[in-house]
Design a protein around this motif. Structure first.
Motif, short mmCIF file in Angstrom:
data_model
loop_
_atom_site.label_atom_id
_atom_site.label_comp_id
_atom_site.label_asym_id
_atom_site.label_seq_id
_atom_site.Cartn_x
_atom_site.Cartn_y
_atom_site.Cartn_z
N ARG A 161 0.81 -1.21 0.00
CA ARG A 161 0.00 0.00 0.00
C ARG A 161 0.84 1.27 0.00
O ARG A 161 0.40 2.31 -0.48
CB ARG A 161 -0.91 -0.03 1.23
CG ARG A 161 -1.85 1.11 1.31
CD ARG A 161 -2.83 0.90 2.44
NE ARG A 161 -3.63 2.09 2.62
CZ ARG A 161 -4.50 2.24 3.58
NH1 ARG A 161 -4.68 1.28 4.46
NH2 ARG A 161 -5.19 3.35 3.69
N TYR A 162 2.06 1.21 0.56
CA TYR A 162 2.91 2.39 0.69
C TYR A 162 4.24 2.20 -0.02
O TYR A 162 4.73 1.07 -0.14
CB TYR A 162 3.18 2.70 2.17
CG TYR A 162 1.93 3.04 2.93
CD1 TYR A 162 1.39 4.32 2.87
CD2 TYR A 162 1.28 2.09 3.70
CE1 TYR A 162 0.24 4.63 3.56
CE2 TYR A 162 0.13 2.39 4.40
CZ TYR A 162 -0.39 3.66 4.32
OH TYR A 162 -1.54 3.98 5.00
N TRP A 183 8.14 4.60 -0.75
CA TRP A 183 8.92 5.82 -0.78
C TRP A 183 9.24 6.12 -2.23
O TRP A 183 9.70 5.24 -2.96
CB TRP A 183 10.22 5.66 0.02
CG TRP A 183 10.00 5.74 1.49
CD1 TRP A 183 9.93 4.68 2.36
CD2 TRP A 183 9.84 6.92 2.27
NE1 TRP A 183 9.71 5.15 3.62
CE2 TRP A 183 9.66 6.52 3.61
CE3 TRP A 183 9.81 8.28 1.98
CZ2 TRP A 183 9.46 7.42 4.65
CZ3 TRP A 183 9.62 9.19 3.00
CH2 TRP A 183 9.45 8.77 4.32
N LEU A 219 6.74 9.86 1.07
CA LEU A 219 6.07 8.59 1.33
C LEU A 219 4.70 8.69 0.68
O LEU A 219 3.95 9.64 0.92
CB LEU A 219 5.92 8.36 2.84
CG LEU A 219 5.17 7.08 3.24
CD1 LEU A 219 5.92 5.83 2.75
CD2 LEU A 219 4.97 7.03 4.75
N GLU A 267 0.99 6.78 -0.66
CA GLU A 267 0.01 5.70 -0.50
C GLU A 267 -0.64 5.46 -1.86
O GLU A 267 -1.14 6.40 -2.48
CB GLU A 267 -1.06 6.11 0.51
CG GLU A 267 -2.14 5.08 0.69
CD GLU A 267 -3.23 5.53 1.63
OE1 GLU A 267 -4.01 4.66 2.06
OE2 GLU A 267 -3.34 6.74 1.92
N LYS A 321 1.59 10.87 1.76
CA LYS A 321 1.35 10.71 3.19
C LYS A 321 2.35 11.53 4.00
O LYS A 321 2.03 11.99 5.08
CB LYS A 321 1.46 9.23 3.59
CG LYS A 321 0.40 8.35 2.97
CD LYS A 321 -1.00 8.78 3.33
CE LYS A 321 -1.36 8.36 4.73
NZ LYS A 321 -2.74 8.69 5.09
#
Length: 110
Positions: free
Chosen positions: A50-51, A53, A67, A69, A90
């Motif tokens: 889901r995330y 960098w 970061l 999402e 995020k």
């Protein structure tokens, strides 16, 4: 924040993503639109998580790291399996936020 709000204020841009840090991250991705709340990417594969960098360089030369999402994935017909990926920021470091806002303001004024 609703998903539609991520697209508000986006400008068209072609910005290669130089760093995509996530399990199963694509080998190459390009930002096609950038805004204050997120960006739209074109990439061959989408990471399963889901995330991620993301690191990229603005045309002004500023290096940005955020970061992101992953909030939406849309396949493009006739583009050899490339997907459009919508990401929401995020976390953006304060120095990077200032650089992005300067870039976006300059593009909006042009």
């Amino acid at each position: 924040m609703p998903i539609e709000a991520i697209s508000w204020g986006m400008v068209d841009a072609t910005i290669p993503i130089r760093e995509f840090t996530a399990d199963g991250a694509p080998l190459g991705a390009v930002a096609t639109r950038l805004g204050p709340h997120g960006m739209e990417l074109a990439c061959e594969q989408v990471p399963p998580g889901r995330y991620a960098w993301l690191g990229f360089d603005l045309p002004s030369g500023d290096s940005i790291k955020t970061l992101a999402e992953i909030v939406g994935v849309v396949g493009e017909a006739g583009s050899a399996g490339r997907s459009r990926v919508l990401v929401r920021f995020k976390h953006v470091f304060p120095r990077d936020r200032v650089a992005m806002e300067g870039f976006l303001n300059a593009r909006a004024a042009a």
